[in-house]
Design a protein around this motif. Structure first.
Motif, PDB file in Angstrom:
ATOM      1  N   THR A  74      -7.955  -0.337   2.349  1.00  0.00           N
ATOM      2  CA  THR A  74      -7.903  -0.081   3.792  1.00  0.00           C
ATOM      3  C   THR A  74      -6.494   0.308   4.219  1.00  0.00           C
ATOM      4  O   THR A  74      -6.288   1.285   4.952  1.00  0.00           O
ATOM      5  CB  THR A  74      -8.370  -1.316   4.576  1.00  0.00           C
ATOM      6  N   ALA A  75      -5.489  -0.466   3.757  1.00  0.00           N
ATOM      7  CA  ALA A  75      -4.100  -0.170   4.102  1.00  0.00           C
ATOM      8  C   ALA A  75      -3.668   1.173   3.518  1.00  0.00           C
ATOM      9  O   ALA A  75      -2.949   1.948   4.167  1.00  0.00           O
ATOM     10  CB  ALA A  75      -3.193  -1.292   3.595  1.00  0.00           C
ATOM     11  N   PHE A  76      -4.113   1.473   2.294  1.00  0.00           N
ATOM     12  CA  PHE A  76      -3.786   2.750   1.656  1.00  0.00           C
ATOM     13  C   PHE A  76      -4.402   3.902   2.439  1.00  0.00           C
ATOM     14  O   PHE A  76      -3.762   4.939   2.665  1.00  0.00           O
ATOM     15  CB  PHE A  76      -4.299   2.750   0.223  1.00  0.00           C
ATOM     16  N   SER A  77      -5.642   3.736   2.856  1.00  0.00           N
ATOM     17  CA  SER A  77      -6.328   4.774   3.621  1.00  0.00           C
ATOM     18  C   SER A  77      -5.603   5.059   4.932  1.00  0.00           C
ATOM     19  O   SER A  77      -5.419   6.224   5.317  1.00  0.00           O
ATOM     20  CB  SER A  77      -7.771   4.347   3.901  1.00  0.00           C
ATOM     21  N   LEU A  78      -5.166   4.008   5.617  1.00  0.00           N
ATOM     22  CA  LEU A  78      -4.442   4.182   6.873  1.00  0.00           C
ATOM     23  C   LEU A  78      -3.088   4.837   6.652  1.00  0.00           C
ATOM     24  O   LEU A  78      -2.616   5.615   7.481  1.00  0.00           O
ATOM     25  CB  LEU A  78      -4.267   2.825   7.560  1.00  0.00           C
ATOM     26  N   THR A  79      -2.450   4.522   5.514  1.00  0.00           N
ATOM     27  CA  THR A  79      -1.137   5.098   5.197  1.00  0.00           C
ATOM     28  C   THR A  79      -1.243   6.558   4.793  1.00  0.00           C
ATOM     29  O   THR A  79      -0.437   7.397   5.204  1.00  0.00           O
ATOM     30  CB  THR A  79      -0.470   4.292   4.057  1.00  0.00           C
ATOM     31  N   SER A  80      -2.232   6.878   3.983  1.00  0.00           N
ATOM     32  CA  SER A  80      -2.353   8.222   3.403  1.00  0.00           C
ATOM     33  C   SER A  80      -3.260   9.149   4.202  1.00  0.00           C
ATOM     34  O   SER A  80      -3.277  10.354   3.969  1.00  0.00           O
ATOM     35  CB  SER A  80      -2.916   8.107   1.989  1.00  0.00           C
TER      36      SER A  80
ATOM     37  N   ALA B 166       0.832  -1.200   0.000  1.00  0.00           N
ATOM     38  CA  ALA B 166       0.000   0.000   0.000  1.00  0.00           C
ATOM     39  C   ALA B 166       0.870   1.255   0.000  1.00  0.00           C
ATOM     40  O   ALA B 166       0.535   2.260  -0.646  1.00  0.00           O
ATOM     41  CB  ALA B 166      -0.922  -0.007   1.216  1.00  0.00           C
ATOM     42  N   GLY B 167       2.005   1.187   0.699  1.00  0.00           N
ATOM     43  CA  GLY B 167       2.933   2.314   0.714  1.00  0.00           C
ATOM     44  C   GLY B 167       3.511   2.591  -0.663  1.00  0.00           C
ATOM     45  O   GLY B 167       3.696   3.760  -1.045  1.00  0.00           O
ATOM     46  N   LEU B 168       3.798   1.535  -1.419  1.00  0.00           N
ATOM     47  CA  LEU B 168       4.298   1.716  -2.779  1.00  0.00           C
ATOM     48  C   LEU B 168       3.264   2.438  -3.645  1.00  0.00           C
ATOM     49  O   LEU B 168       3.599   3.310  -4.444  1.00  0.00           O
ATOM     50  CB  LEU B 168       4.621   0.358  -3.408  1.00  0.00           C
TER      51      LEU B 168
ATOM     52  N   VAL C  44     -10.810   7.099  -1.278  1.00  0.00           N
ATOM     53  CA  VAL C  44     -10.277   5.927  -1.973  1.00  0.00           C
ATOM     54  C   VAL C  44     -11.305   4.814  -1.855  1.00  0.00           C
ATOM     55  O   VAL C  44     -12.099   4.773  -0.904  1.00  0.00           O
ATOM     56  CB  VAL C  44      -8.917   5.462  -1.396  1.00  0.00           C
ATOM     57  N   ALA C  45     -11.305   3.928  -2.838  1.00  0.00           N
ATOM     58  CA  ALA C  45     -12.216   2.782  -2.813  1.00  0.00           C
ATOM     59  C   ALA C  45     -11.518   1.589  -3.440  1.00  0.00           C
ATOM     60  O   ALA C  45     -10.797   1.734  -4.435  1.00  0.00           O
ATOM     61  CB  ALA C  45     -13.510   3.095  -3.569  1.00  0.00           C
ATOM     62  N   GLY C  46     -11.727   0.415  -2.859  1.00  0.00           N
ATOM     63  CA  GLY C  46     -11.145  -0.805  -3.404  1.00  0.00           C
ATOM     64  C   GLY C  46     -12.143  -1.553  -4.267  1.00  0.00           C
ATOM     65  O   GLY C  46     -13.339  -1.561  -3.980  1.00  0.00           O
ATOM     66  N   ILE C  47     -11.641  -2.173  -5.333  1.00  0.00           N
ATOM     67  CA  ILE C  47     -12.494  -3.008  -6.179  1.00  0.00           C
ATOM     68  C   ILE C  47     -12.766  -4.313  -5.427  1.00  0.00           C
ATOM     69  O   ILE C  47     -11.830  -5.002  -5.037  1.00  0.00           O
ATOM     70  CB  ILE C  47     -11.796  -3.329  -7.526  1.00  0.00           C
TER      71      ILE C  47
END
Length: 217
Positions: free
Chosen positions: A93-99, A57-59, A81-84
């Motif tokens: 979820t991981a992207f949301s927590l990171t960003s 997700a960080g990448l 953000v939304a995941g398919i």
């Protein structure tokens, strides 16, 4: 003798997927468009290694940030953000927590009143959503998800995936007005696995030939 440098960026992802056993070779039919593929990649196995999921997700976040800070930005500003479903939900979820960007997602259950899927989360009409997924083949799921979000009053401009199987999704999404950004391509992953001695040349040739044939279709 110098020690080999650690794999970073998209090559780190290729190595991690291999180490997780996520890369398999054989004869696979995947979904509606991928027939007799010699290679299968199960990115959902990232959930079994939390550190890897967080780094993946960080990448994605770093890639988006880089493209947004260019002189001519390649990623439009976004509010959510939304995941398919379903492979992209854990990444989102991981992207949301990171960003620290809020997330919405399409609830797979049926709404009792409308008998239709519904959008979970807080949002306002007119906002822009960044779509995330683990893998993309033909792009059909992305187009369907974006269409549903549009019906709820949200806009989609960019889609970020970990792995592009290079089977026409980028061109198809572009025709629908969406920009596809991938961290790793199937060809790059195969080249890395072959160069590092992890796969036999026969499977490498079969898989590369498959990628090239799908690119021509």
């Amino acid at each position: 003798m110098p020690r080999p440098s650690r794999a970073t960026g998209n090559l780190w992802l290729a190595k991690t997927l291999w180490d997780l056993g996520a890369v398999q070779f054989g004869d696979f039919t995947l979904g509606r468009t991928t027939l007799h593929s010699p290679v299968y990649v199960n990115l959902r196995l990232l959930i079994s290694k939390p550190r890897a999921l967080r780094r993946a997700a960080g990448l994605m976040y770093q890639k988006v940030e880089t493209l947004q800070t260019m002189l001519h930005p390649h990623v439009a500003p976004f509010d959510r953000v939304a995941g398919i479903p379903f492979g992209g939900l854990h990444l989102a979820t991981a992207f949301s927590l990171t960003s620290n960007v809020p997330m919405v997602y399409i609830h797979p259950s049926k709404n009792r009143e409308t008998r239709e899927p519904f959008l979970e989360g807080i949002y306002q009409r007119g906002e822009t959503v960044l779509l995330l997924d683990d893998l993309i083949t033909g792009g059909g799921n992305v187009i369907e998800t974006a269409a549903f979000l549009r019906m709820t009053g949200l806009k989609v401009k960019n889609v970020v995936v970990l792995l592009d199987r290079q089977e026409g999704a980028k061109e198809r999404l572009h025709a629908h007005g969406y920009n596809l950004i991938s961290i790793l391509s199937l060809e790059t992953m195969l080249n890395y696995l072959m160069a590092s001695g992890k796969i036999e040349e026969d499977w490498y040739r079969k898989s590369i030939d498959y990628v090239l044939s799908r690119r021509r279709d």
